[in-house]
Design an enzyme around this catalytic site. Structure first.
Site, mmCIF file in Angstrom:
data_model
loop_
_atom_site.group_PDB
_atom_site.id
_atom_site.type_symbol
_atom_site.label_atom_id
_atom_site.label_comp_id
_atom_site.label_asym_id
_atom_site.label_seq_id
_atom_site.Cartn_x
_atom_site.Cartn_y
_atom_site.Cartn_z
ATOM 1 N N HIS A 170 0.840 -1.209 0.000
ATOM 2 C CA HIS A 170 0.000 0.000 0.000
ATOM 3 C C HIS A 170 0.866 1.247 0.000
ATOM 4 C CE1 HIS A 170 -2.152 -2.829 2.980
ATOM 5 N NE2 HIS A 170 -2.709 -3.030 1.795
ATOM 6 N N HIS A 224 0.857 4.625 2.236
ATOM 7 C CA HIS A 224 0.271 5.172 3.459
ATOM 8 C C HIS A 224 0.340 6.704 3.435
ATOM 9 C CE1 HIS A 224 -0.328 1.406 6.063
ATOM 10 N NE2 HIS A 224 -0.029 0.974 4.861
ATOM 11 N N HIS A 271 -3.676 4.056 5.607
ATOM 12 C CA HIS A 271 -3.589 4.073 4.143
ATOM 13 C C HIS A 271 -3.882 5.477 3.608
ATOM 14 C CE1 HIS A 271 -4.672 -0.495 3.703
ATOM 15 N NE2 HIS A 271 -3.604 -0.274 4.447
ATOM 16 N N HIS A 316 -11.581 0.346 2.365
ATOM 17 C CA HIS A 316 -10.437 -0.340 1.760
ATOM 18 C C HIS A 316 -10.885 -1.254 0.620
ATOM 19 C CE1 HIS A 316 -6.641 -2.425 1.473
ATOM 20 N NE2 HIS A 316 -7.221 -3.580 1.718
ATOM 21 N N HIS A 352 -9.057 2.723 -1.252
ATOM 22 C CA HIS A 352 -8.199 3.854 -0.912
ATOM 23 C C HIS A 352 -7.327 4.146 -2.130
ATOM 24 C CE1 HIS A 352 -8.462 1.978 3.367
ATOM 25 N NE2 HIS A 352 -9.473 2.801 3.154
ATOM 26 N N ASP A 355 -4.362 1.871 -2.138
ATOM 27 C CA ASP A 355 -4.529 0.412 -2.161
ATOM 28 C C ASP A 355 -3.919 -0.193 -3.420
ATOM 29 O OD1 ASP A 355 -5.827 0.300 0.256
ATOM 30 O OD2 ASP A 355 -7.849 0.282 -0.619
ATOM 31 N N HIS A 368 3.557 -5.262 3.934
ATOM 32 C CA HIS A 368 3.086 -5.882 5.172
ATOM 33 C C HIS A 368 3.523 -7.349 5.249
ATOM 34 C CE1 HIS A 368 0.321 -2.630 6.555
ATOM 35 N NE2 HIS A 368 0.394 -2.303 5.279
ATOM 36 N N ARG A 379 3.835 -4.146 9.569
ATOM 37 C CA ARG A 379 4.581 -3.509 8.477
ATOM 38 C C ARG A 379 6.016 -4.002 8.525
ATOM 39 N NH1 ARG A 379 1.778 2.447 9.474
ATOM 40 N NH2 ARG A 379 -0.295 1.540 9.567
HETATM 41 CU CU LIG Z 1 -0.519 -0.848 4.368
#
Ligand SMILES: [Cu+2]
Ligand SMILES: *[C@@H]1O[C@H](CO)[C@@H](O)[C@H](O)[C@H]1NC(C)=O
Ligand SMILES: *[C@@H]1O[C@H](CO)[C@@H](O)[C@H](O)[C@H]1NC(C)=O
Ligand SMILES: *[C@@H]1O[C@H](CO)[C@@H](O)[C@H](O)[C@H]1NC(C)=O
Ligand SMILES: *[C@@H]1O[C@H](CO)[C@@H](O)[C@H](O)[C@H]1NC(C)=O
Ligand SMILES: *[C@@H]1O[C@H](CO)[C@@H](O)[C@H](O)[C@H]1NC(C)=O
Length: 180
Positions: free
Chosen positions: A68, A70, A86, A94, A105, A108, A147, A170
Site C-alpha cells: 500500500h 500510506h 492508508h 479499503h 483507498h 490500495d 506488510h 509492516r
Molecule cells: Cu498498508
C-alpha cells in the site's frame, strides 16, 4: 497485483522517451537502513495510469504480502509505523487496485507475490494513484509499505478488512520521491 500488463507494453513506454513523470521508492526493512530494492513509478504525460516496476528482496519466500501507500512521512529511520493509515483522500473503504475510486483507498495497491528466493518483482499499472498530474491523488512524499500478511482486499467483513485488509505488521517501507 491485478493490473499486470504484458512486459512488452511497459518496455515500449519506457523506451519511447516520452516526457512523463518518474519517481522511485528505495525500500528498507522496517526501522533499519537495510536496503531491499527500489520500486519505480512512471506517469505518462497524458495521464492514463502509473506504471509500477522494480523488485524487492529479503522477503518471506512464497508469501503474498499486502502492498500500500500510506499517508504520513516515515522519516530517515524508516519507521514504518509512523506512516499512519492508508492514503485515503476520499475517505472511503479499503479495496483492491481493480476497484473504482470510491471503492478503494487511493493507496490500495493490493499484494505482491514473493518468489522462492525471497524476491518480488513488480510489473503493474495503476489507474488511480498520481505522480502529480492530480494533486489530490498524488503519492509523492508518501511511504510505500509492505506488510507481513496478505491483504484480503477489503469487504471481507473480518477484523480490520475495511481499513487495512488485515495485512498484518509492516515489514518494509520507503518514501516515494520524484527522480532527479
Ligand atoms: Cu498498508
Ligand atoms: C515510530 O513511529 C511511531 C508512531 O509515530 C512512534 O510511536 C515511535 O516512537 C517511532 N519509533 C521510533 C524508533 O522513532
Ligand atoms: C470518513 O468517513 C467516516 C465514515 O465512513 C466518517 O465517520 C468520518 O467522519 C469521515 N471522515 C472525514 C474526515 O470526513
Ligand atoms: C483529481 O481526480 C479526481 C478524481 O478522479 C477528480 O474528481 C478531480 O477533478 C481531479 N482533479 C484535477 C485537478 O484534475
Ligand atoms: C510474519 O508472518 C510469519 C508467518 O505467519 C510469521 O512466522 C512471522 O513471525 C511474522 N513476522 C512478523 C514480523 O510479524
Ligand atoms: C465494510 O464495508 C462494507 C462496504 O464495503 C460495508 O457494507 C460494511 O458495513 C463495512 N463494515 C464495517 C464493519 O464497517
Amino acid at each position: 497485483m491485478k493490473l499486470v500488463l504484458p512486459f512488452l507494453v511497459i518496455v515500449a513506454v519506457l523506451v519511447s522517451g516520452a516526457d512523463g513523470t518518474r519517481a522511485h521508492a528505495d525500500m528498507f526493512l522496517a526501522g533499519t537502513n537495510d536496503f531491499i530494492g527500489t520500486i519505480d513509478f512512471y506517469e505518462d504525460p497524458t495521464p492514463w495510469g502509473v506504471f509500477i516496476t522494480g523488485s524487492v528482496n529479503r522477503l518471506r519466500p512464497l508469501a503474498t504480502l499486502g502492498f500500500h501507500i500510506h499517508s504520513l512521512p516515515i522519516g530517515d529511520n524508516h519507521n514504518c509505523t509512523a506512516g499512519g493509515a492508508h492514503f485515503n483522500p476520499y475517505n472511503v473503504s479499503h479495496g483492491m487496485p481493480s476497484d473504482s475510486i470510491l471503492d478503494r483507498h487511493v493507496g490500495d495497491l493490493g499484494n505482491i507475490e514473493v518468489n522462492a528466493d525471497g524476491r518480488a518483482t513488480l510489473n503493474a499499472l495503476d489507474w488511480i494513484i498520481s505522480l502529480g498530474s492530480n494533486k489530490t491523488r498524488s503519492v509523492i512524499g508518501l511511504p510505500l509499505m509492505i506488510h507481513n500478511l496478505t491483504d484480503d482486499g477489503g469487504h471481507s467483513g473480518r477484523g480490520e478488512s475495511n481499513t487495512t485488509g488485515n495485512a498484518g505488521p509492516r515489514i518494509a517501507c520507503g518514501t516515494i520521491r520524484l527522480d532527479g
